[in-house]
Design a protein around this motif. Structure first.
Motif, PDB file in Angstrom:
ATOM      1  N   THR A 157      -6.497  -8.327  -0.112  1.00 39.49           N
ATOM      2  CA  THR A 157      -5.616  -7.650   0.826  1.00 39.49           C
ATOM      3  C   THR A 157      -5.429  -6.215   0.356  1.00 39.49           C
ATOM      4  O   THR A 157      -5.625  -5.904  -0.822  1.00 39.49           O
ATOM      5  CB  THR A 157      -4.250  -8.342   0.919  1.00 39.49           C
ATOM      6  OG1 THR A 157      -3.589  -8.243  -0.350  1.00 39.49           O
ATOM      7  CG2 THR A 157      -4.407  -9.800   1.291  1.00 39.49           C
ATOM      8  N   CYS A 158      -5.049  -5.338   1.307  1.00 37.18           N
ATOM      9  CA  CYS A 158      -4.992  -3.923   0.951  1.00 37.18           C
ATOM     10  C   CYS A 158      -4.085  -3.191   1.926  1.00 37.18           C
ATOM     11  O   CYS A 158      -4.008  -3.545   3.113  1.00 37.18           O
ATOM     12  CB  CYS A 158      -6.409  -3.327   0.977  1.00 37.18           C
ATOM     13  SG  CYS A 158      -6.487  -1.537   0.827  1.00 37.18           S
ATOM     14  N   CYS A 159      -3.403  -2.168   1.438  1.00 36.24           N
ATOM     15  CA  CYS A 159      -2.670  -1.233   2.284  1.00 36.24           C
ATOM     16  C   CYS A 159      -3.100   0.173   1.875  1.00 36.24           C
ATOM     17  O   CYS A 159      -3.012   0.532   0.688  1.00 36.24           O
ATOM     18  CB  CYS A 159      -1.159  -1.397   2.119  1.00 36.24           C
ATOM     19  SG  CYS A 159      -0.188  -0.342   3.229  1.00 36.24           S
TER      20      CYS A 159
ATOM     21  N   GLY B 133      -1.407  -4.666  11.611  1.00 34.50           N
ATOM     22  CA  GLY B 133      -2.225  -5.201  10.538  1.00 34.50           C
ATOM     23  C   GLY B 133      -3.546  -5.756  11.011  1.00 34.50           C
ATOM     24  O   GLY B 133      -3.693  -6.208  12.143  1.00 34.50           O
TER      25      GLY B 133
ATOM     26  N   GLU C 277      -7.663 -12.143  -4.384  1.00 30.15           N
ATOM     27  CA  GLU C 277      -7.236 -13.530  -4.508  1.00 30.15           C
ATOM     28  C   GLU C 277      -7.590 -14.088  -5.882  1.00 30.15           C
ATOM     29  O   GLU C 277      -8.666 -13.833  -6.420  1.00 30.15           O
ATOM     30  CB  GLU C 277      -7.927 -14.362  -3.421  1.00 30.15           C
ATOM     31  CG  GLU C 277      -7.700 -15.862  -3.543  1.00 30.15           C
ATOM     32  CD  GLU C 277      -8.737 -16.661  -2.782  1.00 30.15           C
ATOM     33  OE1 GLU C 277      -8.498 -17.846  -2.536  1.00 30.15           O
ATOM     34  OE2 GLU C 277      -9.798 -16.089  -2.443  1.00 30.15           O
TER      35      GLU C 277
ATOM     36  N   GLY D 111      -3.570  -2.988  -3.568  1.00 33.95           N
ATOM     37  CA  GLY D 111      -4.338  -4.141  -3.118  1.00 33.95           C
ATOM     38  C   GLY D 111      -4.201  -5.312  -4.060  1.00 33.95           C
ATOM     39  O   GLY D 111      -3.663  -5.193  -5.168  1.00 33.95           O
TER      40      GLY D 111
ATOM     41  N   ARG E  44      -3.348  -1.476   7.323  1.00 33.67           N
ATOM     42  CA  ARG E  44      -2.924  -2.654   6.557  1.00 33.67           C
ATOM     43  C   ARG E  44      -3.917  -3.784   6.806  1.00 33.67           C
ATOM     44  O   ARG E  44      -4.150  -4.163   7.951  1.00 33.67           O
ATOM     45  CB  ARG E  44      -1.520  -3.068   6.975  1.00 33.67           C
ATOM     46  CG  ARG E  44      -0.903  -4.141   6.116  1.00 33.67           C
ATOM     47  CD  ARG E  44       0.607  -4.205   6.345  1.00 33.67           C
ATOM     48  NE  ARG E  44       0.938  -4.592   7.700  1.00 33.67           N
ATOM     49  CZ  ARG E  44       1.180  -5.851   8.087  1.00 33.67           C
ATOM     50  NH1 ARG E  44       1.086  -6.835   7.199  1.00 33.67           N
ATOM     51  NH2 ARG E  44       1.490  -6.112   9.332  1.00 33.67           N
TER      52      ARG E  44
ATOM     53  N   GLY F  27      -4.119  -7.388   5.883  1.00 32.79           N
ATOM     54  CA  GLY F  27      -3.576  -8.639   5.361  1.00 32.79           C
ATOM     55  C   GLY F  27      -2.542  -8.472   4.270  1.00 32.79           C
ATOM     56  O   GLY F  27      -2.170  -9.456   3.623  1.00 32.79           O
ATOM     57  N   HIS F  28      -2.062  -7.265   4.052  1.00 29.50           N
ATOM     58  CA  HIS F  28      -1.155  -6.992   2.933  1.00 29.50           C
ATOM     59  C   HIS F  28       0.288  -6.928   3.413  1.00 29.50           C
ATOM     60  O   HIS F  28       0.568  -6.820   4.613  1.00 29.50           O
ATOM     61  CB  HIS F  28      -1.544  -5.663   2.268  1.00 29.50           C
ATOM     62  CG  HIS F  28      -1.072  -5.528   0.863  1.00 29.50           C
ATOM     63  ND1 HIS F  28      -1.705  -6.122  -0.199  1.00 29.50           N
ATOM     64  CD2 HIS F  28      -0.011  -4.870   0.333  1.00 29.50           C
ATOM     65  CE1 HIS F  28      -1.071  -5.832  -1.316  1.00 29.50           C
ATOM     66  NE2 HIS F  28      -0.026  -5.075  -1.007  1.00 29.50           N
TER      67      HIS F  28
ATOM     68  N   PRO G 133      -7.527  -9.796   6.163  1.00 24.02           N
ATOM     69  CA  PRO G 133      -7.853  -9.452   4.779  1.00 24.02           C
ATOM     70  C   PRO G 133      -9.305  -9.013   4.640  1.00 24.02           C
ATOM     71  O   PRO G 133     -10.170  -9.373   5.455  1.00 24.02           O
ATOM     72  CB  PRO G 133      -7.591 -10.756   4.008  1.00 24.02           C
ATOM     73  CG  PRO G 133      -6.655 -11.526   4.880  1.00 24.02           C
ATOM     74  CD  PRO G 133      -7.011 -11.169   6.289  1.00 24.02           C
TER      75      PRO G 133
ATOM     76  N   THR H 167       2.757  -5.477  -4.201  1.00 21.50           N
ATOM     77  CA  THR H 167       1.969  -6.692  -4.001  1.00 21.50           C
ATOM     78  C   THR H 167       2.905  -7.881  -3.884  1.00 21.50           C
ATOM     79  O   THR H 167       4.092  -7.814  -4.228  1.00 21.50           O
ATOM     80  CB  THR H 167       0.979  -6.896  -5.157  1.00 21.50           C
ATOM     81  OG1 THR H 167       1.693  -6.930  -6.398  1.00 21.50           O
ATOM     82  CG2 THR H 167      -0.037  -5.762  -5.202  1.00 21.50           C
TER      83      THR H 167
ATOM     84  N   ASN I  63     -14.372  -3.388   3.707  1.00 20.91           N
ATOM     85  CA  ASN I  63     -14.435  -4.775   4.170  1.00 20.91           C
ATOM     86  C   ASN I  63     -15.879  -5.251   4.268  1.00 20.91           C
ATOM     87  O   ASN I  63     -16.226  -6.346   3.797  1.00 20.91           O
ATOM     88  CB  ASN I  63     -13.744  -4.877   5.524  1.00 20.91           C
ATOM     89  CG  ASN I  63     -13.896  -6.251   6.147  1.00 20.91           C
ATOM     90  OD1 ASN I  63     -13.476  -7.245   5.578  1.00 20.91           O
ATOM     91  ND2 ASN I  63     -14.534  -6.308   7.321  1.00 20.91           N
TER      92      ASN I  63
END
Length: 849
Positions: free
Chosen positions: A582-584, A621, A534, A531, A599, A601-602, A624, A650, A569
């Motif tokens: 963002t994360c996966c 996806g 920002e 992840g 996913r 936003g990653h 985020p 990333t 989230n």
């Protein structure tokens, strides 16, 4: 010096050190055996030479050194000053294993102070070991005719003098060793020049200094012209070295015990001379510093050549412009590796009890020992000081330490310089700011010129590190925060190998919100997470830590991947922060090779197939994290074949101001396809590349899926809430274990099943499920129910009580047992050891009763 039995010549130094009569010329028959440094042997010069070893006015001073460097042979008499023939019965050789004072002091490392009866001489004898535990260089023997010659102050001065002698011998032992032995000086030969010195006593309250004639001669001050003020000596000191000496004369900046200080003076004829100082601070009854006892010796071996002066000047100029710890470290590496022809150079800070590496050259992990690679958690490794005791001792001693080729060192150091190793403690403000290691692969012998360069470099680098740390305090705080939030080590996985790398940005604050994690789950599953929060700030690092903790907590509870991400989230939305992440998230079944991807936003994951083909995975996806409270995060299922490599990264690796993300992903895929999948760690390193400048931090997580050679055997039973539910659960367990040929442990397993199912039926509502898993040498029994309340083991059970004994029985019958939250309920589990046997054919059963 008189013959044996004659009166001693005036000139002995008492415990009150101070200027005294110069040593007289030896009488006829007096022998001075010492290194021949080329001076004509007039009577005056002989008198000075006698003071080389006998600065404290003793009748006789002698040095014993090992006859050979490796064996267990004799200690030989290498040099004497004073006396005649073989004075006072000192033998020319002493067996190391013998019980002579010389052999005893050499073996134990403890000074011996002997009276006339114990020493078999006409006076007192002091025997002082030379060198530390890691390298014993010999013994210094001092004989004085007076029976009570060695008072407390004089003992301290002689011990300091012995340390000074050892430092000189160590510095020149490798220089022209063959010539030294040919001259009859053994290993001592060239080192005698370093022993020319004297002693002083400094009163900290008054600033008055009592210095003997040898100290004044080194400074070029005639005894009759010395006013007894310490400022007079400081006036002769090179201006750049005065601050270091002020650590001695100022009571609030006391020197590190045992530390050697090298400094320069300017003699009246303009000559610049190196001197070395060792001292000890004596405390008053009130606990305040009162006096300093010290010895000063000629350190001509530190005199730099013209080339070394140029290197030091360039180093000083470069360090003046270095404003960060990383910049300082790079300057030091650049100044040392090429001029010294070194194979490896490392610079590390000291943070509490850890060595935190700031720069390595070469930067490739496989160029460094295996112990270093095991601690490679981010850009560079860091490790506990206690894992490298030799390095820790060298830093504590506070002086440059050199080890010849093949020295017996712990693997973590021996691999740095198998052909020779130099350790440079980096001093600043009376403490050690860091350490620099210089290693050679080929055989390397150290000369005094190199020690001069290393000593000068250490002093400059230490001050620069402290200055950079003060200028970069904000970076240090956030970097330490981020280091503490990332996983220290990844877990070992059954059926695969995971490796991760993290690199901070090289511009700006150098701290961001990238993170990764590998989370072992139940039933042979593992969660892989990467992840990015920002921004680049301490706030981003803080949010990163909270996100990582939240995902780990939700995953361990047993939630599906989309639920884990959805819960995280909502948590971030409710934290009232302007930052998003963002994360996966990947849930991988290590037994079946089935992976479920989510996913948010990653960047999409990358896949390397067993045949070397790579692809950018088409994973649905969602938004985020932290943007929309009710965001949807679709689930994508993908099958992985053994030999497949999964890479999560990333955006700092694939995108920059000069590189579009599509092109960046294409380049990463090319590297991934060309990498050797047999080494997951090497693949992660190659994916990072060698870019010197990064606008963003980078995290990479690589998993090589191998598949499981022996898969666990599982069976499940849905427990119906009937009066005889426990009986049916026991029957199912018995049938299953007989089919698995687990018979010896049948009774124990049935007892545990009875207790766990009974507790679930009696104390919870809703569905109850029994899971049996046979893996290797353990049988796991797990009962799932719908109540989140964890079972509580009673502290004691009254003999009349009808309940409360179930968990006590489970604990007694199990190797381990426990309870974990699971999707709004919980799972209570127990593991029982089973005898090794041939495994039955793999199968899975699911029944209801």
């Amino acid at each position: 010096m008189p013959h044996h039995g004659e009166e001693a010549v005036n000139g002995d130094m008492s415990d009150e050190v101070g200027p005294g009569p110069s040593a007289p010329a030896p009488r006829a028959g007096t022998a001075t055996v010492a290194y021949d440094d080329g001076f004509p042997r007039t009577e005056a010069v002989q008198a000075v030479t006698a003071r080389v070893l006998g600065f404290s006015g003793a009748e006789l001073t002698a040095v014993y050194v090992p006859a050979d460097a490796e064996g267990d042979g004799d200690l030989q008499l290498a040099g004497t000053a004073g006396g005649w023939g073989l004075p006072y019965g000192l033998p020319t050789h002493c067996a190391r294993s013998g019980d002579s004072p010389v052999a005893t002091a050499f073996r134990t490392g403890v000074p011996l102070w002997l009276g006339p009866e114990e020493s078999a001489t006409v006076g007192s004898m002091g025997v002082l070991p030379l060198g530390g535990d890691t390298q014993r260089l010999g013994c210094l023997v001092v004989v004085d005719k007076r029976p009570d010659a060695f008072g407390a102050d004089r003992r301290r001065l002689l011990e300091l003098h012995a340390d000074q002698v050892a430092a000189g011998l160590e510095a020149v032992a490798a220089r022209d060793l063959g010539r030294a032995k040919g001259a009859g000086g053994g290993r001592l030969g060239p080192g005698l020049e370093t022993l020319r010195g004297g002693a002083f006593t400094l009163g900290l309250g008054t600033g008055r200094i009592a210095a003997d004639a040898q100290v004044l001669a080194l400074f070029g001050i005639p005894p009759e012209g010395f006013d007894g003020q310490v400022e007079t000596l400081l006036a002769r000191t090179a201006p750049d070295d005065v601050p270091a000496l002020m650590a001695i004369v100022e009571p609030d900046r006391l020197p590190t015990p045992g530390q050697q200080l090298s400094f320069r003076i300017r003699r009246p004829n303009g000559e610049l001379r190196w001197l070395s100082l060792r001292c000890q601070v004596l405390m008053a009854a009130t606990g305040a510093p009162e006096r300093v006892l010290g010895v000063v010796a000629d350190a001509a071996y530190l005199r730099p050549s013209a080339d070394e002066v140029a290197i030091v000047r360039r180093l000083s100029a470069a360090l003046a412009g270095a404003t960060t710890i990383r910049d300082v470290s790079r300057v030091v590496v650049a100044a040392l590796r090429v001029p010294l022809g070194a194979s490896r150079v490392a610079v590390a800070e000291l943070e509490a009890d850890r060595f935190v590496v700031t720069v390595l050259d070469p930067p490739e992990p496989d160029a460094w020992p295996e112990e270093w690679r095991s601690e490679w958690r981010s850009e560079w490794p860091d490790t506990s000081c206690h894992r490298l005791p030799t390095l820790e001792a060298a830093v504590r001693a506070g002086q440059v330490a050199l080890w010849p080729p093949g020295a017996a060192l712990e693997p973590g150091l021996a691999g740095v310089g198998p052909g020779g190793l130099a350790v440079l403690p980096l001093p600043a403000d009376g403490r050690m700011a860091g350490v620099c290691l210089v290693g050679w692969d080929e055989e390397h012998r150290f000369g005094p010129e190199e020690r001069s360069l290393l000593t000068a470099t250490a002093g400059l680098a230490g001050q620069a590190l402290v200055r950079a740390r003060a200028l970069d305090a904000g970076h240090e705080l956030t970097t330490m925060l981020q280091r503490s939030l990332l996983p220290r080590k990844l877990p070992k996985l059954a059926g695969g190998v995971a490796a991760a790398r993290y690199l901070p940005a090289t511009v700006g604050l150098e701290v961001g919100g990238d993170w990764y994690d590998v989370i072992p789950l139940s039933d042979g599953h593992v969660a892989l997470v990467i992840g990015d929060v920002e921004g680049h700030s301490a706030g981003a690092a803080s949010i990163m830590g909270q996100m990582r903790t939240a995902i780990r907590a939700y995953a361990v509870e047993g939630h599906p991947p989309d639920v884990v991400v959805s819960h995280t989230n909502r948590l971030l939305v409710g934290m009232e922060t302007d930052l998003f992440a963002t994360c996966c998230y990947v849930d991988l079944d290590m037994e079946e090779g089935i992976a479920w991807f989510v996913r948010a936003g990653h960047l999409p994951p990358l896949l390397r197939h067993p045949d070397g083909r790579t692809e950018e995975m088409d994973i649905a996806g969602g938004p985020p994290l932290g943007v929309v409270a009710d965001g949807e995060f679709p689930l994508t299922e993908v099958g992985l074949a053994p030999g497949t490599v999964l890479a999560l990264l990333t955006d700092g690796l694939a995108e920059s101001a000069h590189l579009p993300v599509e092109e960046g992903l294409r380049k990463v895929r090319e590297v991934l396809g060309a990498a050797d999948p047999s080494d997951a760690g090497r693949m992660a390193d190659e994916l990072l590349g060698s870019a010197k400048r990064r606008d963003d931090d980078v995290a990479v997580l690589v998993l090589r899926y191998d598949g499981m050679e022996v898969r666990p055997t599982r069976a499940r039973w849905a427990v119906w809430r009937l009066p005889d539910a426990v009986m049916h659960a026991r029957r199912f367990t018995a049938r299953t274990l007989r089919s698995w040929e687990v018979t010896q442990e049948m009774d124990v397993a049935l007892l545990v099943v009875s207790e766990l199912v009974t507790n679930a039926i009696a104390h919870t509502q809703g569905e109850v499920r029994l899971d049996l898993t046979l893996a290797a040498d353990r049988l796991r029994i797990a009962v799932n129910d719908a109540s989140p309340r964890a079972p509580v083991k009673p502290g004691s059970v009254d003999w009349e009580a009808t309940g409360g004994r179930g968990l006590l029985l489970v604990e007694a019958m199990s190797l381990v047992w426990g309870s974990v939250p699971l999707s709004g309920g919980k799972q209570v589990w127990s593991e029982i050891a089973v005898s090794p046997r041939e495994r039955p054919a793999r199968g899975s059963a699911e029944e209801g009763g």
